[in-house]
Design a protein around this motif. Structure first.
Motif, mmCIF file in Angstrom:
data_model
loop_
_atom_site.group_PDB
_atom_site.id
_atom_site.type_symbol
_atom_site.label_atom_id
_atom_site.label_comp_id
_atom_site.label_asym_id
_atom_site.label_seq_id
_atom_site.Cartn_x
_atom_site.Cartn_y
_atom_site.Cartn_z
ATOM 1 N N UNK A 192 28.736 32.496 -14.092
ATOM 2 C CA UNK A 192 29.289 32.659 -15.374
ATOM 3 C C UNK A 192 30.982 32.641 -14.973
ATOM 4 N N UNK A 193 31.331 33.464 -13.798
ATOM 5 C CA UNK A 193 32.831 33.311 -13.632
ATOM 6 C C UNK A 193 33.332 31.979 -13.346
ATOM 7 N N UNK A 194 32.376 30.893 -12.866
ATOM 8 C CA UNK A 194 32.980 29.759 -12.847
ATOM 9 C C UNK A 194 33.332 29.023 -14.007
ATOM 10 N N UNK A 195 32.148 29.046 -14.965
ATOM 11 C CA UNK A 195 32.196 28.690 -16.484
ATOM 12 C C UNK A 195 33.312 29.519 -17.011
ATOM 13 N N UNK A 206 41.750 40.688 -20.600
ATOM 14 C CA UNK A 206 40.751 41.089 -19.328
ATOM 15 C C UNK A 206 39.589 41.374 -19.766
ATOM 16 N N UNK A 207 39.481 42.428 -20.716
ATOM 17 C CA UNK A 207 38.223 43.236 -21.152
ATOM 18 C C UNK A 207 37.536 42.300 -21.879
ATOM 19 N N UNK A 258 35.322 43.092 -3.153
ATOM 20 C CA UNK A 258 35.283 42.086 -1.906
ATOM 21 C C UNK A 258 34.488 40.922 -2.475
ATOM 22 N N UNK A 259 33.505 41.203 -3.405
ATOM 23 C CA UNK A 259 32.577 39.821 -3.971
ATOM 24 C C UNK A 259 33.605 38.955 -4.354
ATOM 25 N N UNK A 260 34.483 39.397 -5.231
ATOM 26 C CA UNK A 260 35.542 38.326 -6.299
ATOM 27 C C UNK A 260 36.014 37.752 -5.105
ATOM 28 N N UNK A 261 36.708 38.495 -3.989
ATOM 29 C CA UNK A 261 37.481 37.832 -2.931
ATOM 30 C C UNK A 261 36.637 36.768 -2.112
ATOM 31 N N UNK A 304 39.656 40.735 -11.671
ATOM 32 C CA UNK A 304 39.421 41.753 -10.778
ATOM 33 C C UNK A 304 39.940 42.973 -11.320
ATOM 34 N N UNK A 305 40.994 42.820 -12.334
ATOM 35 C CA UNK A 305 41.395 43.973 -13.019
ATOM 36 C C UNK A 305 40.757 44.161 -14.151
ATOM 37 N N UNK A 306 39.911 43.238 -14.709
ATOM 38 C CA UNK A 306 39.039 43.807 -15.803
ATOM 39 C C UNK A 306 37.979 44.363 -15.191
ATOM 40 N N UNK A 307 37.296 43.888 -14.168
ATOM 41 C CA UNK A 307 36.237 44.686 -13.514
ATOM 42 C C UNK A 307 36.645 46.219 -13.092
ATOM 43 N N UNK A 308 37.739 46.176 -12.558
ATOM 44 C CA UNK A 308 38.191 47.650 -12.226
ATOM 45 C C UNK A 308 38.422 48.582 -13.540
#
Length: 391
Positions: free
Chosen positions: A61-64, A77-78, A103-106, A140-144
Motif C-alpha cells: 500500500x505504501x508503494x501504491x 500526513x495523517x 526501521x521498517x520504513x527506512x 514516517x512523521x504520520x506513523x510517528x
C-alpha cells in the motif's frame, strides 16, 4: 531589512510513463522489499506469518500510495496513513514498536531506491528518488503521530483502570474483582502493599499522573495513582525504600498531611490498609506536631476521636487488653502516672510503692505495648487507649 520567507521545496514532477511503470511493477517492488526486509532486519524473520503478511501489506500500500502522492504531493500526513495504508497502522502497532516501525520504513526505502533506477526512464530517476525520500518522510512523521496518539489513548485508558482499582480497594470490593482490576493495570506484586493518601495538587492532569508514576516506580515494583475528590491516592507494591521514596514524591502532593499505611498481604487484602490511610489523612490535622509524612498507626488517638472503629479496636486490642491481661497493676500505674503529671514520686505515693517499682512497671508497659509512658505523645496514645478500653 525584513527576513525573507522560507523557500518551499518545488513540487516533485515525474513523467506519466514513470508513473505507469511504477504502477505495473508494484508487485515486483513489494517482493523485492520483502526479500530485503528478511535479509536486513533480524527481528522481521522472528515475526509470525500473519504479522509478516501485515507488514507486506504496508509495503504494497505504501508503494501504491507513492503513485497517488506524486499526483497530489500536498496530501496531509495523517490522511496519508489512514486512507492509503488502511488498517495497517493498527496492525503495525500490534506487531512492532515505533523504533522498529521507523526501521521498517527506512529499509523499505532502501529496497525501493535499489530497484527504481532500473525501472524508470533515465530522465526521471533523480526526480523519482527525491520523491521516494520526501514521501517516506511524510509517512514516517504520520506513523510517528499515530503511535503518539495511541500512546495518549492508552495512557488515558490506563488512568481510568487505575482509578477503578483505587476505588475498588477503598470500597473493599470482592477479592476477585480487586485481583481482576489489578491484573488489568499490570500489577505484579504478590505481597506487600503501601497505601499513601494526601492532598491532591491543583493541576492533577494526565501528565502529572504519568510523571508521579515514573517517580514511584523508582522505589516500588508497582505503582497505581488515582485521585479521589481532593485526595491523591497511591497504591505501591514491592517497595524497597519507603522513607526515601516518600521523601522524593512529597513535592507532588498539595499542602497538608500525607498519611501512609502498609500490609504484608496482597493487593486484594489492602482494604483495611487503605481505610487506615484515608481516615488518618482526615484526622491528621488534630495532631499539630505530626511529622509529614506520618504512618496511619501513629494517628490512632485522632482516628478514634474522629469515629474510626478500626482505630478504636486497635487501641483496645493492642494496648488495653494486653495491659489488663499482664496484671501487676500496670493499668493502674499508667493511669496514676499520667494523673500525677508524669511524676515518678507522685505516682509512687499514689500507689504506695517505691519509685523503682513505678519505673519497672512503666518499662513493662513499653515492652508490652511499644508505647513509652514517659514520652508525651506515647502517653497520650496510652491514655486514649485506656479510655477506649474502659468504655
Amino acid at each position: 531589512m525584513t527576513a525573507s520567507a522560507p523557500q518551499v521545496p518545488p513540487r516533485v514532477r515525474v513523467s506519466e510513463a514513470s508513473l505507469n511503470v511504477l504502477r505495473s511493477h508494484t508487485d515486483q517492488l513489494t517482493t523485492a522489499v520483502n526479500l530485503h526486509l528478511e535479509g536486513t532486519l533480524p527481528w522481521y524473520r522472528q515475526l509470525t506469518t500473519d504479522e509478516r503478511a501485515s507488514l507486506r501489506l504496508i509495503a504494497q500500500r505504501g508503494i501504491m500510495g507513492l503513485v497517488n502522492w506524486l499526483d497530489n504531493p500536498q496530501t496531509r500526513s495523517l490522511p496519508l496513513v489512514n486512507e492509503l495504508l488502511g488498517s495497517a497502522p493498527t496492525d503495525l502497532m500490534r506487531s512492532i514498536s515505533l523504533q522498529r516501525a521507523l526501521q521498517l520504513i527506512r529499509t523499505i526505502v532502501e529496497a525501493v531506491e535499489h530497484r527504481l533506477p532500473g525501472l524508470v526512464p533515465v530522465g526521471d530517476q533523480q526526480g523519482m528518488l527525491e520523491a521516494v525520500l520526501r514521501y517516506s518522510r511524510e509517512v514516517a512523521f504520520a506513523i510517528a503521530d499515530v503511535y503518539a496518539r495511541a500512546a495518549e489513548s492508552r495512557g488515558a485508558w490506563d488512568s481510568r483502570l487505575e482509578a477503578l482499582l483505587v476505588d475498588a480497594v477503598l470500597r473493599g470490593e470482592a477479592s476477585e474483582q480487586i485481583t481482576s482490576r489489578a491484573s488489568a493495570v499490570g500489577w505484579g506484586s504478590t505481597c506487600g502493599v503501601v497505601v499513601v493518601v494526601g492532598p491532591a495538587p491543583e493541576q492533577a492532569d494526565a501528565a502529572f499522573m504519568s510523571h508521579l508514576r515514573r517517580q514511584c516506580v523508582r522505589f516500588a515494583a508497582d505503582a497505581v495513582v488515582g485521585v479521589q475528590g481532593d485526595r491523591l491516592v497511591l497504591l505501591l507494591g514491592g517497595v524497597t525504600d519507603l522513607d526515601t521514596g516518600l521523601e522524593r514524591i512529597m513535592p507532588s502532593f498539595g499542602p497538608g498531611h500525607v498519611v501512609y499505611s502498609r500490609i504484608e498481604g496482597s493487593i486484594d487484602q489492602a482494604h483495611r490498609c487503605a481505610q487506615a490511610a484515608y481516615s488518618g489523612h482526615a484526622a491528621a490535622p488534630a495532631w499539630t506536631l505530626a511529622p509529614n509524612p506520618v504512618p496511619a498507626d501513629d494517628l490512632l488517638p485522632e482516628r478514634a476521636l474522629a469515629g474510626d472503629d478500626t482505630a478504636r479496636q486497635m487501641l483496645r486490642d493492642a494496648i488495653f487488653a494486653p495491659l489488663a491481661e499482664a496484671g501487676n497493676g500496670l493499668l493502674e500505674t499508667v493511669t496514676a502516672y499520667i494523673s500525677a503529671g508524669h511524676s515518678l514520686e507522685g505516682t509512687a505515693r499514689e500507689l504506695y510503692v517505691h519509685p523503682n517499682t513505678v519505673r519497672y512497671r512503666l518499662r513493662r508497659v513499653t515492652d508490652i505495648t511499644g508505647w513509652d509512658p514517659t514520652e508525651p505523645r506515647d502517653a497520650y496514645v496510652l491514655q486514649t487507649a485506656l479510655a477506649v478500653g474502659r468504655l
